[in-house]
Motif scaffolding. Structure first.
Motif, PDB file in Angstrom:
ATOM      1  N   GLN A  33       0.879  -1.169   0.000  1.00  0.00           N
ATOM      2  CA  GLN A  33       0.000   0.000   0.000  1.00  0.00           C
ATOM      3  C   GLN A  33       0.912   1.214   0.000  1.00  0.00           C
ATOM      4  N   ILE A  34       0.726   2.089  -0.960  1.00  0.00           N
ATOM      5  CA  ILE A  34       1.577   3.266  -1.084  1.00  0.00           C
ATOM      6  C   ILE A  34       0.691   4.509  -1.094  1.00  0.00           C
ATOM      7  N   GLU A  76      -3.770   1.868  11.591  1.00  0.00           N
ATOM      8  CA  GLU A  76      -2.734   1.082  10.929  1.00  0.00           C
ATOM      9  C   GLU A  76      -2.041   1.869   9.819  1.00  0.00           C
ATOM     10  N   VAL A  77      -2.766   2.750   9.170  1.00  0.00           N
ATOM     11  CA  VAL A  77      -2.194   3.505   8.046  1.00  0.00           C
ATOM     12  C   VAL A  77      -2.119   5.004   8.320  1.00  0.00           C
ATOM     13  N   GLU A  79      -0.004   6.901  10.002  1.00  0.00           N
ATOM     14  CA  GLU A  79       1.317   7.502   9.797  1.00  0.00           C
ATOM     15  C   GLU A  79       1.634   7.632   8.310  1.00  0.00           C
ATOM     16  N   ALA A  80       1.297   6.608   7.534  1.00  0.00           N
ATOM     17  CA  ALA A  80       1.541   6.657   6.094  1.00  0.00           C
ATOM     18  C   ALA A  80       0.724   7.770   5.451  1.00  0.00           C
ATOM     19  N   PHE A  81      -0.526   7.909   5.861  1.00  0.00           N
ATOM     20  CA  PHE A  81      -1.375   8.965   5.316  1.00  0.00           C
ATOM     21  C   PHE A  81      -0.804  10.336   5.645  1.00  0.00           C
ATOM     22  N   GLU A  82      -0.363  10.528   6.875  1.00  0.00           N
ATOM     23  CA  GLU A  82       0.178  11.821   7.286  1.00  0.00           C
ATOM     24  C   GLU A  82       1.480  12.146   6.544  1.00  0.00           C
ATOM     25  N   ARG A  83       2.277  11.138   6.256  1.00  0.00           N
ATOM     26  CA  ARG A  83       3.478  11.367   5.458  1.00  0.00           C
ATOM     27  C   ARG A  83       3.105  11.824   4.048  1.00  0.00           C
ATOM     28  N   ILE A  92       3.650   0.807   2.794  1.00  0.00           N
ATOM     29  CA  ILE A  92       3.447  -0.234   3.796  1.00  0.00           C
ATOM     30  C   ILE A  92       3.556  -1.558   3.060  1.00  0.00           C
ATOM     31  N   ILE A  93       4.409  -2.440   3.529  1.00  0.00           N
ATOM     32  CA  ILE A  93       4.636  -3.724   2.870  1.00  0.00           C
ATOM     33  C   ILE A  93       4.181  -4.846   3.791  1.00  0.00           C
ATOM     34  N   TYR A  94       3.319  -5.715   3.285  1.00  0.00           N
ATOM     35  CA  TYR A  94       2.851  -6.870   4.035  1.00  0.00           C
ATOM     36  C   TYR A  94       3.421  -8.127   3.404  1.00  0.00           C
TER      37      TYR A  94
END
Length: 102
Positions: A33-34, A76-77, A79-83, A92-94
């Motif tokens: 997820q990017i 879960e996401v 921090e990624a959204f805020e970045r 995010i790599i699963y």
């Protein structure tokens, strides 16, 4: 006018550090997820592919993506959204099998 935030979802792929003599078929599979800023979904997918290539990933099959806003995300996401809001690309790599990368 600011760019929208997209999440682009992909799967598969092999990191350059994992490609050995046995080849990619024996390596673990991953889901990605990017989150990033883009003008439209096509640009978001293109930027995501470029980002992962620069990070040493290859062979990723981009499945889908879409515009997101803060009301659609969970912890879960977050921090990624805020970045992404700050103009950074956050991945995010699963790992679905094998050993997860550090």
């Amino acid at each position: 006018m600011g760019k929208d935030i997209y999440v682009v979802v992909g799967e598969g792929g092999v990191h350059k550090t994992l490609v050995g003599e046995a080849g990619p078929k024996d390596q673990p599979e991953y889901e990605f997820q990017i989150f990033l800023q883009a003008d439209d979904l096509d640009m978001a997918v293109s930027l995501a592919a470029e980002y992962m290539a620069n990070e040493g990933w290859q062979g990723i099959d981009w499945q889908k993506g879409g515009i997101v806003d803060e009301s659609m995300i969970d912890e879960e996401v977050e921090e990624a959204f805020e970045r992404a809001v700050a103009g950074e690309v956050a991945a995010i790599i699963y790992a679905s099998s094998g050993t997860e990368l550090d």
